[in-house]
Motif scaffolding. Structure first.
Motif, short mmCIF file in Angstrom:
data_model
loop_
_atom_site.label_atom_id
_atom_site.label_comp_id
_atom_site.label_asym_id
_atom_site.label_seq_id
_atom_site.Cartn_x
_atom_site.Cartn_y
_atom_site.Cartn_z
N ALA A 176 0.37 12.92 -79.13
CA ALA A 176 0.88 14.26 -78.90
C ALA A 176 2.40 14.33 -78.91
N ALA A 177 3.05 13.19 -79.08
CA ALA A 177 4.52 13.17 -79.05
C ALA A 177 5.09 13.98 -80.20
N PRO A 178 6.18 14.74 -79.95
CA PRO A 178 6.78 15.55 -81.02
C PRO A 178 7.42 14.66 -82.07
N LEU A 179 7.46 15.14 -83.29
CA LEU A 179 8.10 14.41 -84.37
C LEU A 179 9.60 14.68 -84.32
N ASP A 180 10.34 13.79 -83.64
CA ASP A 180 11.75 14.05 -83.42
C ASP A 180 12.56 13.95 -84.71
N TRP A 181 11.94 13.53 -85.79
CA TRP A 181 12.66 13.39 -87.05
C TRP A 181 12.36 14.54 -87.99
N ASP A 182 11.69 15.60 -87.51
CA ASP A 182 11.25 16.68 -88.39
C ASP A 182 12.41 17.33 -89.14
N TYR A 183 13.58 17.41 -88.50
CA TYR A 183 14.74 18.01 -89.17
C TYR A 183 15.07 17.28 -90.46
N TYR A 184 14.90 15.97 -90.44
CA TYR A 184 15.27 15.17 -91.60
C TYR A 184 14.36 15.43 -92.79
N ARG A 185 13.18 16.04 -92.54
CA ARG A 185 12.25 16.31 -93.62
C ARG A 185 12.77 17.39 -94.55
N THR A 186 13.56 18.33 -94.02
CA THR A 186 14.05 19.42 -94.87
C THR A 186 15.54 19.67 -94.71
N GLY A 187 15.99 19.89 -93.47
CA GLY A 187 17.38 20.29 -93.25
C GLY A 187 18.40 19.32 -93.81
N GLU A 188 18.33 18.08 -93.36
CA GLU A 188 19.31 17.10 -93.84
C GLU A 188 19.11 16.80 -95.32
N VAL A 189 17.86 16.81 -95.77
CA VAL A 189 17.59 16.55 -97.18
C VAL A 189 18.25 17.60 -98.06
N GLN A 190 18.16 18.88 -97.65
CA GLN A 190 18.78 19.94 -98.43
C GLN A 190 20.29 19.78 -98.46
N GLU A 191 20.88 19.46 -97.31
CA GLU A 191 22.33 19.27 -97.26
C GLU A 191 22.78 18.10 -98.13
N LYS A 192 21.93 17.09 -98.22
CA LYS A 192 22.31 15.87 -98.92
C LYS A 192 22.17 15.99 -100.43
N TYR A 193 21.11 16.67 -100.88
CA TYR A 193 20.79 16.62 -102.31
C TYR A 193 20.93 17.96 -103.04
N MET A 194 21.16 19.05 -102.31
CA MET A 194 21.18 20.37 -102.96
C MET A 194 22.50 21.06 -102.70
N LYS A 195 23.07 21.62 -103.76
CA LYS A 195 24.34 22.34 -103.65
C LYS A 195 24.07 23.74 -103.10
N ASP A 196 24.95 24.19 -102.17
CA ASP A 196 24.76 25.53 -101.63
C ASP A 196 25.33 26.57 -102.61
N ASP A 197 25.02 27.85 -102.37
CA ASP A 197 25.42 28.92 -103.28
C ASP A 197 26.93 29.03 -103.42
N GLU A 198 27.64 28.81 -102.32
CA GLU A 198 29.10 28.93 -102.37
C GLU A 198 29.70 27.89 -103.30
N TYR A 199 29.14 26.66 -103.23
CA TYR A 199 29.64 25.61 -104.10
C TYR A 199 29.36 25.94 -105.57
N VAL A 200 28.17 26.45 -105.84
CA VAL A 200 27.80 26.80 -107.21
C VAL A 200 28.71 27.90 -107.75
N GLN A 201 29.01 28.90 -106.92
CA GLN A 201 29.87 30.00 -107.36
C GLN A 201 31.28 29.49 -107.65
N GLN A 202 31.82 28.62 -106.81
CA GLN A 202 33.17 28.08 -107.01
C GLN A 202 33.21 27.26 -108.32
N THR A 203 32.17 26.50 -108.55
CA THR A 203 32.11 25.69 -109.77
C THR A 203 32.07 26.58 -110.99
N SER A 204 31.32 27.68 -110.91
CA SER A 204 31.20 28.60 -112.03
C SER A 204 32.56 29.23 -112.35
N ARG A 205 33.31 29.60 -111.31
CA ARG A 205 34.64 30.21 -111.54
C ARG A 205 35.59 29.22 -112.21
#
Length: 304
Positions: free
Chosen positions: A273-302
């Motif tokens: 029944a213990a909570p999965l204390d690593w659940d954030y790493y399944r999505t949140g940190e993964v997105q930050e690590k491997y996916m560019k956010d919209d602001e970065y994409v817009q700056q690159t396009s300019r």
């Protein structure tokens, strides 16, 4: 009691690379690992396998002798393995005393949601040798970039889960390459948690091929939503933290996490029944690590 993984997935999803990387990672954890190659078409193995189906039957021989193509040949090989399961059991007996098993299966998806031979092989091993196995189903992460392919991956995952009837973990492999084929329409957790698929309808309708089958697509999405069984973990096989997070999930699903405990039912319940204390790493940190956010994409396009 012996633990292990049944590694499956479409061709090119990274099964053999996964077995190679996972065996190395588990060895570093102190586990004795045996990789069992059950793919008769896999003749360039990057790992040292303890058992190789090619010692029993070869796909090239089957195709030549019976005038079969690759797909028909693989079905024949699995049928042959099922009828000669004693061969595999004898090969496994010296390993089940102290090894963790990785079964590398063929990439022909029909074997796992349509034909019964692969399921029969796994079930016989579980019953006769007291194995505790988890099905690890690899799906190439870049399919998330195409709504139609993503829905197809969901259907494949659901069908496989229902057919195999094993503890089952769906994995978006090669997560480090997810945006190589285009940006995602939503945040990563939309795809890993399989959230409301009605939001995909707009994007599906932008493709003339998908718009033609709008009603069929909606019904298929409703089936996936009604079952509510499919979700995904993520994996970069070259990232030890990513592999470690997946191992935690696998160990809990097949019971390995409880294998070293000699205590009361209360202690087992606490761990289960213990909570999965690593659940954030399944999505949140993964997105930050491997996916560019919209602001970065817009700056690159300019800049371009």
């Amino acid at each position: 009691m012996v633990f292990g993984q049944v590694v499956i997935g479409p061709p090119g999803s990274g099964k053999t690379t996964y077995c190679n990387g996972m065996s190395q990672f588990l060895s570093l954890l102190g586990r004795k690992v045996a990789v069992v190659n059950l793919d008769p078409a896999n003749d360039a193995l990057p790992y040292e396998c303890a058992i190789n189906i090619e010692d029993l039957i070869k796909l090239s021989d089957v195709m030549a002798e019976h005038s079969l193509g690759p797909n028909g040949g693989l079905v024949y090989c699995m049928d042959y393995l099922e009828k000669n399961i004693d061969w595999l059991e004898e090969k496994l007996k010296p390993l089940i005393k102290d090894h963790y098993l990785l079964f590398d299966f063929p990439g022909q998806v029909e074997l796992f949601f349509l034909h019964s031979n692969a399921r029969s092989v796994v079930n016989k091993l579980i019953k006769k040798m007291d194995l505790r196995l988890t099905a690890v189903h690899l799906i190439d992460a870049h399919l998330c970039c195409d709504p139609g392919k993503y829905v197809s991956a969901l259907l494949l995952s659901l069908s496989t889960m229902l057919h195999l009837e094993l503890p089952h973990i769906n994995v978006l492999s090669k997560i480090d390459l997810i945006e190589n084929y285009g940006n995602l329409a939503f945040n990563l957790d939309f795809y890993t948690d399989v959230q409301d698929l009605s939001y995909l309808q707009y994007h599906l309708e932008q493709d003339p091929r998908s718009a033609k089958y709008r009603k069929l697509t909606k019904e298929l999405c409703d089936v996936i939503d009604d079952f509510s069984l499919v979700n995904f973990s993520t994996l970069d096989i070259q990232d030890k933290e990513s592999v470690g997070n997946l191992v935690k999930l696998i160990d809990k699903s097949n019971g390995y996490i409880f294998s070293s405990i000699d205590s009361s039912a209360v202690e087992f319940s606490k761990i289960a029944a213990a909570p999965l204390d690593w659940d954030y790493y399944r999505t949140g940190e993964v997105q930050e690590k491997y996916m560019k956010d919209d602001e970065y994409v817009q700056q690159t396009s300019r800049m371009q």
